[in-house]
Design a protein around this motif. Structure first.
Motif, short mmCIF file in Angstrom:
data_model
loop_
_atom_site.label_atom_id
_atom_site.label_comp_id
_atom_site.label_asym_id
_atom_site.label_seq_id
_atom_site.Cartn_x
_atom_site.Cartn_y
_atom_site.Cartn_z
N UNK A 8 1.92 -6.53 -5.02
CA UNK A 8 1.52 -5.86 -3.37
C UNK A 8 1.92 -7.49 -3.37
N UNK A 9 0.65 -8.59 -3.55
CA UNK A 9 1.39 -9.12 -2.51
C UNK A 9 2.24 -10.06 -2.15
N UNK A 10 3.50 -10.60 -3.37
CA UNK A 10 4.41 -10.58 -3.16
C UNK A 10 5.42 -9.79 -1.90
N UNK A 12 4.37 -8.27 0.11
CA UNK A 12 3.48 -8.10 1.39
C UNK A 12 4.10 -9.15 2.44
N UNK A 13 4.60 -10.65 1.18
CA UNK A 13 5.52 -11.98 2.05
C UNK A 13 6.52 -11.55 2.38
N UNK A 14 7.42 -10.70 1.30
CA UNK A 14 8.95 -10.30 1.75
C UNK A 14 9.06 -9.30 2.84
N UNK A 15 8.11 -8.28 2.86
CA UNK A 15 7.96 -7.84 3.88
C UNK A 15 7.52 -7.86 5.50
N UNK A 17 4.55 -7.49 6.32
CA UNK A 17 3.42 -6.20 5.69
C UNK A 17 1.86 -6.75 5.35
N UNK A 18 0.67 -6.06 5.51
CA UNK A 18 -0.53 -6.47 5.34
C UNK A 18 -0.15 -5.75 3.99
N UNK A 19 -1.43 -6.32 2.52
CA UNK A 19 -1.30 -5.29 1.26
C UNK A 19 -2.17 -4.20 1.79
N UNK A 20 -3.19 -4.01 2.47
CA UNK A 20 -3.62 -3.12 2.97
C UNK A 20 -2.25 -1.99 3.73
N UNK A 21 -1.66 -2.18 3.83
CA UNK A 21 -0.66 -1.65 5.08
C UNK A 21 0.43 -1.20 3.92
N UNK A 22 0.92 -1.31 3.12
CA UNK A 22 1.38 -1.35 1.95
C UNK A 22 0.26 -0.36 0.90
N UNK A 23 -0.46 -0.32 1.15
CA UNK A 23 -1.62 0.31 0.20
C UNK A 23 -1.05 2.45 1.35
N UNK A 24 -1.79 1.82 2.56
CA UNK A 24 -1.55 2.98 3.90
C UNK A 24 -0.23 3.68 3.38
N UNK A 25 0.52 2.99 3.32
CA UNK A 25 2.38 3.72 3.44
C UNK A 25 1.93 4.78 1.83
N UNK A 26 1.59 3.89 0.75
CA UNK A 26 1.56 4.54 -0.54
C UNK A 26 1.04 5.71 -0.25
N UNK A 27 -0.17 5.71 0.42
CA UNK A 27 -0.62 7.10 1.03
C UNK A 27 0.15 8.33 1.39
N UNK A 28 0.77 7.68 2.36
CA UNK A 28 1.23 8.36 3.18
C UNK A 28 2.62 8.98 2.42
N UNK A 29 3.90 8.05 1.04
CA UNK A 29 4.86 8.46 1.50
C UNK A 29 5.85 7.99 1.59
N UNK A 30 4.81 6.58 2.01
CA UNK A 30 6.26 6.02 3.20
C UNK A 30 6.18 5.09 2.19
N UNK A 46 11.87 -5.37 -6.64
CA UNK A 46 13.06 -5.82 -6.08
C UNK A 46 14.08 -5.17 -5.42
N UNK A 47 14.91 -4.59 -5.78
CA UNK A 47 16.02 -3.96 -5.00
C UNK A 47 15.26 -2.75 -4.32
N UNK A 48 14.45 -2.32 -4.27
CA UNK A 48 14.19 -1.04 -3.60
C UNK A 48 13.56 -1.96 -2.70
N UNK A 49 13.19 -3.67 -2.92
CA UNK A 49 11.75 -3.34 -0.98
C UNK A 49 13.21 -3.95 -0.59
#
Length: 67
Positions: A8-10, A12-15, A17-30, A46-49
């Motif tokens: 998640x940290x990696x 977040x660095x590449x996108x 976005x914060x790790x919190x935002x990534x967690x929120x996106x997972x919960x929202x299917x985003x 990596x390819x999906x990111x």
């Protein structure tokens, strides 16, 4: 095709976005696709990111550009 997994940290660095935002996106299917490794751990391919970021890349229009 790379099967390298990112934490998640990696991700977040590449996108940018914060790790919190990534967690929120997972919960929202985003956000990028992820792999649920265990109940408390997810990883991203990596390819999906890269594909997710590329799909959201806005290219400037040539319309209205000074000639």
């Amino acid at each position: 095709m790379s099967h390298k997994r990112l934490s998640c940290r990696q991700t977040a660095e590449r996108t940018g976005l914060s790790e919190f935002t990534l967690a929120r996106y997972r919960a929202q299917d985003r956000g990028p696709s992820f792999v649920r490794v265990s109940r408390n751990r997810v990883e991203y391919l990596e390819d999906a990111v890269e594909a997710w970021v590329n799909a959201r890349t806005v290219r400037p229009s040539t319309e209205g550009a000074a000639a």
